[in-house]
Design a protein around this motif. Structure first.
Motif, PDB file in Angstrom:
ATOM      1  N   PHE A 153       0.834  -1.184   0.000  1.00 10.71           N
ATOM      2  CA  PHE A 153       0.000   0.000   0.000  1.00 10.71           C
ATOM      3  C   PHE A 153       0.873   1.239   0.000  1.00 10.71           C
ATOM      4  CE2 PHE A 153      -2.608  -3.259   2.018  1.00 10.71           C
ATOM      5  CZ  PHE A 153      -3.821  -3.095   1.345  1.00 10.71           C
ATOM      6  N   THR A 154       0.396   2.289  -0.667  1.00  9.82           N
ATOM      7  CA  THR A 154       1.078   3.575  -0.627  1.00  9.82           C
ATOM      8  C   THR A 154       0.077   4.639  -0.209  1.00  9.82           C
ATOM      9  OG1 THR A 154       0.606   4.018  -2.948  1.00  9.82           O
ATOM     10  CG2 THR A 154       2.707   2.946  -2.451  1.00  9.82           C
ATOM     11  N   LEU A 155       0.562   5.650   0.498  1.00 10.01           N
ATOM     12  CA  LEU A 155      -0.303   6.748   0.904  1.00 10.01           C
ATOM     13  C   LEU A 155      -0.684   7.576  -0.309  1.00 10.01           C
ATOM     14  CD1 LEU A 155       1.317   8.057   4.200  1.00 10.01           C
ATOM     15  CD2 LEU A 155      -0.882   6.897   3.932  1.00 10.01           C
ATOM     16  N   GLN A 156      -1.948   7.911  -0.388  1.00 10.84           N
ATOM     17  CA  GLN A 156      -2.423   8.748  -1.479  1.00 10.84           C
ATOM     18  C   GLN A 156      -1.906  10.168  -1.266  1.00 10.84           C
ATOM     19  OE1 GLN A 156      -6.687   9.029  -1.694  1.00 10.84           O
ATOM     20  NE2 GLN A 156      -6.655   9.855  -3.741  1.00 10.84           N
ATOM     21  N   GLN A 157      -1.364  10.765  -2.307  1.00 11.34           N
ATOM     22  CA  GLN A 157      -0.880  12.143  -2.277  1.00 11.34           C
ATOM     23  C   GLN A 157      -1.934  13.045  -2.913  1.00 11.34           C
ATOM     24  OE1 GLN A 157       2.343  13.198  -1.028  1.00 11.34           O
ATOM     25  NE2 GLN A 157       2.217  11.146  -0.157  1.00 11.34           N
ATOM     26  N   SER A 191      -2.797  14.324   6.233  1.00 16.16           N
ATOM     27  CA  SER A 191      -1.841  15.291   6.774  1.00 16.16           C
ATOM     28  C   SER A 191      -2.577  16.503   7.333  1.00 16.16           C
ATOM     29  CB  SER A 191      -0.876  15.769   5.687  1.00 16.16           C
ATOM     30  OG  SER A 191      -0.072  14.717   5.219  1.00 16.16           O
ATOM     31  N   VAL A 192      -2.062  17.025   8.429  1.00 15.56           N
ATOM     32  CA  VAL A 192      -2.597  18.249   9.022  1.00 15.56           C
ATOM     33  C   VAL A 192      -1.601  19.358   8.713  1.00 15.56           C
ATOM     34  CG1 VAL A 192      -3.284  19.398  11.156  1.00 15.56           C
ATOM     35  CG2 VAL A 192      -3.780  16.962  10.829  1.00 15.56           C
ATOM     36  N   ASP A 227      -7.856  15.656   3.060  1.00 14.23           N
ATOM     37  CA  ASP A 227      -8.637  14.447   2.819  1.00 14.23           C
ATOM     38  C   ASP A 227      -9.202  14.424   1.400  1.00 14.23           C
ATOM     39  OD1 ASP A 227     -10.532  16.425   3.086  1.00 14.23           O
ATOM     40  OD2 ASP A 227     -11.610  15.467   4.734  1.00 14.23           O
ATOM     41  N   GLN A 228      -8.835  15.449   0.637  1.00 16.29           N
ATOM     42  CA  GLN A 228      -9.197  15.563  -0.778  1.00 16.29           C
ATOM     43  C   GLN A 228      -8.327  16.674  -1.364  1.00 16.29           C
ATOM     44  OE1 GLN A 228     -13.255  16.853  -1.160  1.00 16.29           O
ATOM     45  NE2 GLN A 228     -13.038  18.507   0.298  1.00 16.29           N
ATOM     46  N   ALA A 229      -8.326  16.829  -2.681  1.00 18.78           N
ATOM     47  CA  ALA A 229      -7.631  17.966  -3.288  1.00 18.78           C
ATOM     48  C   ALA A 229      -8.269  19.225  -2.711  1.00 18.78           C
ATOM     49  CB  ALA A 229      -7.761  17.928  -4.802  1.00 18.78           C
ATOM     50  N   THR A 230      -7.438  20.153  -2.251  1.00 12.24           N
ATOM     51  CA  THR A 230      -7.926  21.281  -1.457  1.00 12.24           C
ATOM     52  C   THR A 230      -7.413  22.593  -2.027  1.00 12.24           C
ATOM     53  OG1 THR A 230      -7.884  19.847   0.483  1.00 12.24           O
ATOM     54  CG2 THR A 230      -8.001  22.198   0.897  1.00 12.24           C
ATOM     55  N   SER A 231      -8.279  23.626  -1.992  1.00 11.23           N
ATOM     56  CA  SER A 231      -7.895  24.967  -2.427  1.00 11.23           C
ATOM     57  C   SER A 231      -8.134  25.960  -1.299  1.00 11.23           C
ATOM     58  CB  SER A 231      -8.711  25.412  -3.640  1.00 11.23           C
ATOM     59  OG  SER A 231      -8.436  24.594  -4.746  1.00 11.23           O
ATOM     60  N   VAL A 232      -7.201  26.880  -1.169  1.00  8.40           N
ATOM     61  CA  VAL A 232      -7.286  27.932  -0.154  1.00  8.40           C
ATOM     62  C   VAL A 232      -6.880  29.241  -0.808  1.00  8.40           C
ATOM     63  CG1 VAL A 232      -6.317  28.782   2.015  1.00  8.40           C
ATOM     64  CG2 VAL A 232      -6.744  26.341   1.729  1.00  8.40           C
ATOM     65  N   SER A 233      -7.572  30.313  -0.449  1.00  2.00           N
ATOM     66  CA  SER A 233      -7.198  31.648  -0.913  1.00  2.00           C
ATOM     67  C   SER A 233      -6.903  32.527   0.292  1.00  2.00           C
ATOM     68  CB  SER A 233      -8.339  32.294  -1.711  1.00  2.00           C
ATOM     69  OG  SER A 233      -8.605  31.563  -2.875  1.00  2.00           O
ATOM     70  N   ALA A 234      -5.846  33.322   0.186  1.00  2.00           N
ATOM     71  CA  ALA A 234      -5.502  34.316   1.204  1.00  2.00           C
ATOM     72  C   ALA A 234      -5.701  35.694   0.588  1.00  2.00           C
ATOM     73  CB  ALA A 234      -4.062  34.138   1.657  1.00  2.00           C
ATOM     74  N   VAL A 235      -6.394  36.572   1.313  1.00  2.00           N
ATOM     75  CA  VAL A 235      -6.701  37.899   0.793  1.00  2.00           C
ATOM     76  C   VAL A 235      -5.993  38.958   1.639  1.00  2.00           C
ATOM     77  CG1 VAL A 235      -8.524  39.551   0.263  1.00  2.00           C
ATOM     78  CG2 VAL A 235      -8.936  37.096  -0.034  1.00  2.00           C
TER      79      VAL A 235
END
Length: 95
Positions: A1-5, A39-40, A72-80
């Motif tokens: 098994f490999t960790l999902q990236q 990952s946190v 826990d999924q592909a994640t998007s963040v915006s900084a303003v």
């Protein structure tokens, strides 16, 4: 098994940067990095001189300079970031 990236994508509006702990994100306008599932990640926003951090959008919310994302999924963040405003007080001279 490999960790999902999975990808964490960060975009920045205004003048400032975002870094991550653990390392991987260190950007000014837009960047992304992959992290193992579960990952946190702590993201920290830092404004450039003359700018102030306004808040997060996407997987992070609020106006604190740091936020925590669990991958826990592909994640998007915006900084303003917004231009700082200063009040100028001029003395009044009465004659």
């Amino acid at each position: 098994f490999t960790l999902q990236q999975l990808a964490l994508a960060v975009s920045v509006t205004g003048s400032g940067s975002v870094t991550s702990t653990p390392s991987g994100i260190d950007c000014g306008s837009a960047c992304s990095a992959t992290f193992a599932f579960g990952s946190v990640i702590t993201l920290t926003a830092a404004p450039e001189p003359g700018w102030a951090f306004s808040g997060w959008d996407g997987a992070c919310t609020g106006s604190a300079a740091s936020c925590v994302v669990t991958i826990d999924q592909a994640t998007s963040v915006s900084a303003v970031f917004v231009r700082s405003s200063y009040s100028i007080f001029l003395p009044v001279i009465l004659r």
